[in-house]
Design a protein around this motif. Structure first.
Motif, PDB file in Angstrom:
ATOM      1  N   GLY A  32       0.817  -1.217   0.000  1.00 35.85           N
ATOM      2  CA  GLY A  32       0.000   0.000   0.000  1.00 35.85           C
ATOM      3  C   GLY A  32       0.846   1.260   0.000  1.00 35.85           C
ATOM      4  O   GLY A  32       1.992   1.249   0.468  1.00 35.85           O
ATOM      5  N   ASN A  34       0.676   3.785   1.861  1.00 35.09           N
ATOM      6  CA  ASN A  34       1.048   4.195   3.216  1.00 35.09           C
ATOM      7  C   ASN A  34       2.175   3.354   3.791  1.00 35.09           C
ATOM      8  O   ASN A  34       2.793   3.732   4.780  1.00 35.09           O
ATOM      9  CB  ASN A  34      -0.157   4.120   4.155  1.00 35.09           C
ATOM     10  CG  ASN A  34      -1.139   5.232   3.872  1.00 35.09           C
ATOM     11  OD1 ASN A  34      -0.749   6.368   3.638  1.00 35.09           O
ATOM     12  ND2 ASN A  34      -2.417   4.892   3.853  1.00 35.09           N
ATOM     13  N   LYS A  86     -13.308   4.482  -1.144  1.00 37.54           N
ATOM     14  CA  LYS A  86     -12.909   4.483  -2.557  1.00 37.54           C
ATOM     15  C   LYS A  86     -12.980   5.894  -3.126  1.00 37.54           C
ATOM     16  O   LYS A  86     -13.905   6.654  -2.792  1.00 37.54           O
ATOM     17  CB  LYS A  86     -13.808   3.543  -3.363  1.00 37.54           C
ATOM     18  CG  LYS A  86     -13.569   2.096  -2.994  1.00 37.54           C
ATOM     19  CD  LYS A  86     -14.503   1.157  -3.723  1.00 37.54           C
ATOM     20  CE  LYS A  86     -14.253  -0.276  -3.260  1.00 37.54           C
ATOM     21  NZ  LYS A  86     -15.330  -1.169  -3.692  1.00 37.54           N
ATOM     22  N   VAL A  97      -4.756   9.084 -12.058  1.00 30.59           N
ATOM     23  CA  VAL A  97      -4.575   7.801 -11.349  1.00 30.59           C
ATOM     24  C   VAL A  97      -3.703   6.861 -12.183  1.00 30.59           C
ATOM     25  O   VAL A  97      -2.742   6.259 -11.681  1.00 30.59           O
ATOM     26  CB  VAL A  97      -5.957   7.157 -11.053  1.00 30.59           C
ATOM     27  CG1 VAL A  97      -5.817   5.700 -10.627  1.00 30.59           C
ATOM     28  CG2 VAL A  97      -6.700   7.953  -9.989  1.00 30.59           C
ATOM     29  N   ASN A 180     -10.130   2.851 -12.284  1.00 34.14           N
ATOM     30  CA  ASN A 180      -9.343   2.942 -11.068  1.00 34.14           C
ATOM     31  C   ASN A 180      -9.843   1.855 -10.112  1.00 34.14           C
ATOM     32  O   ASN A 180     -11.028   1.826  -9.773  1.00 34.14           O
ATOM     33  CB  ASN A 180      -9.563   4.341 -10.460  1.00 34.14           C
ATOM     34  CG  ASN A 180      -8.871   4.547  -9.129  1.00 34.14           C
ATOM     35  OD1 ASN A 180      -8.021   3.754  -8.735  1.00 34.14           O
ATOM     36  ND2 ASN A 180      -9.241   5.628  -8.439  1.00 34.14           N
TER      37      ASN A 180
HETATM   38  C1  X2W Z   1      -7.238   3.893  -5.168  1.00 38.08           C
HETATM   39  C2  X2W Z   1      -6.077   3.235  -5.907  1.00 38.08           C
HETATM   40  C3  X2W Z   1      -4.774   3.321  -5.173  1.00 38.08           C
HETATM   41  C4  X2W Z   1      -4.785   2.568  -3.856  1.00 38.08           C
HETATM   42  C5  X2W Z   1      -7.072   5.433  -5.164  1.00 38.08           C
HETATM   43  O1  X2W Z   1      -7.519   6.093  -6.100  1.00 38.08           O
HETATM   44  O2  X2W Z   1      -6.458   5.937  -4.206  1.00 38.08           O
HETATM   45  C6  X2W Z   1      -9.659   3.701  -5.346  1.00 38.08           C
HETATM   46  O3  X2W Z   1      -9.855   4.248  -4.287  1.00 38.08           O
HETATM   47  P1  X2W Z   1      -3.470   2.567  -1.520  1.00 38.08           P
HETATM   48  O4  X2W Z   1      -2.159   3.213  -1.282  1.00 38.08           O
HETATM   49  O5  X2W Z   1      -3.407   1.087  -1.447  1.00 38.08           O
HETATM   50  O6  X2W Z   1      -4.576   3.135  -0.694  1.00 38.08           O
HETATM   51  N1  X2W Z   1      -8.439   3.511  -5.844  1.00 38.08           N
HETATM   52  C7  X2W Z   1     -10.802   3.195  -6.170  1.00 38.08           C
HETATM   53  O7  X2W Z   1      -5.576   1.683  -3.565  1.00 38.08           O
HETATM   54  O8  X2W Z   1      -3.764   2.963  -3.032  1.00 38.08           O
END
Ligand code: X2W
Length: 282
Positions: A32, A34, A86, A97, A180
């Motif tokens: 992730g 983070n 989300k 994205v 996304n």
């Molecule tokens: C996420 C994709 C990236 C993600 C976003 O746009 O932030 C949705 O929310 P982390 O770092 O694992 O939170 N997509 C649909 O999941 O990043």
């Protein structure tokens, strides 16, 4: 740091049963945004992945990058909201994205793994139609729900000794849309389609906690449902436990939610009897 060579040899020796257990295993690691940290933390993660590969595990990395998307959206003056964890994703946002995930973040991880002597190849869910999506919810715009997984490309890569690194961007069934996909959702769908031995969800919390705030090291799906019903599992942990339960239903053997900021988190989990974080299995 000076190390006792005898202790190093003992550590290696103690790892033998674990190394034997995981030879040939498919381990999907969700990294992730983070959990990514600075360059040193990234290098350490990459080293763990290369070590896994070296001892015969087939690691598949699926990454996030939410904080990095926020950075670029901020610079471009685009605001975005989250609904149930989300990102509400309009046309302009989905372009950012894809740029950030498939470009910046994916290639940073690929370079870090290659720098440690591994052979990483970065793809997104668009490559070879790996992750075909439908809109998740009209309210969320271009957020995808994976409906068709074509994971042969991942098997082809790991069977050739390559470490696949996957950006959670999906392709649409119609009109070549770009979707996304939440990183946890993508990792769960990929682990499920590969019938993976382990799905490791690396995040910035120490695991699933009970009402006293202590990390529960092992849980069944029933216990996860019970803690969720009682509101003990809440907030950002919900998408992770939901992903875990869905992955187990699809045939993943076990899912571990663990703190990616702990040094060598993946190695601790796989190759020692200490484990790390919370292991969920039926
Ligand atoms: C996420 C994709 C990236 C993600 C976003 O746009 O932030 C949705 O929310 P982390 O770092 O694992 O939170 N997509 C649909 O999941 O990043």
């Amino acid at each position: 740091m000076t190390r006792d060579p005898q202790a190093t040899a003992r550590t290696l020796s103690e790892a033998l049963p674990y190394l034997q257990r995981y030879t040939g295993a498919v381990v999907v690691i969700k990294f992730g945004g983070n959990a990514m940290g600075d360059d040193a933390a990234m290098a350490e993660f990459a080293r763990d992945i290369v070590l896994m590969r070296q001892v015969g595990v087939n690691p598949v990395v699926v990454h996030g990058g939410g904080p990095m998307i926020n950075d670029l959206l901020g610079k471009l003056g685009i605001t975005s909201d989250f609904v149930r964890g989300k990102r509400v994703t309009d046309k302009a946002t989905v372009e950012v994205v894809e740029m950030v995930l498939s470009g910046l973040v994916n290639k940073r991880i690929v370079q870090a793994i290659n720098d440690q002597g591994g052979r990483a190849v970065g793809i997104s869910g668009k490559d070879d139609d790996l992750m075909v999506c439908e809109p998740d919810d009209p309210e969320l715009g271009y957020v995808g729900r994976p409906v068709e997984m074509n994971v042969q490309v991942l098997r082809d890569l790991y069977n050739a000794g390559i470490i696949p690194v996957v950006a959670p961007v999906g392709t649409g069934i119609e009109d070549n849309e770009t979707f996304n996909v939440n990183g946890d959702t993508a990792a769960g769908a990929i682990a499920g389609a590969l019938q993976a031995d382990r799905l490791l969800l690396l995040t910035d919390v120490s695991g699933v906690k009970d009402e006293s705030g202590a990390v529960v090291t092992q849980l069944s799906p029933e216990q996860v449902r019970d803690l969720t019903d009682r509101g003990v599992i809440a907030g950002g942990m919900i998408p992770k436990t939901e992903t875990a339960l869905a992955a187990l239903e699809k045939g993943v053997r076990a899912v571990v939610i663990l703190d990616g900021r702990i040094p060598n988190a993946c190695l601790l989990e796989l190759f020692t009897d200490h484990g790390a974080g919370s292991l969920i299995r039926s």
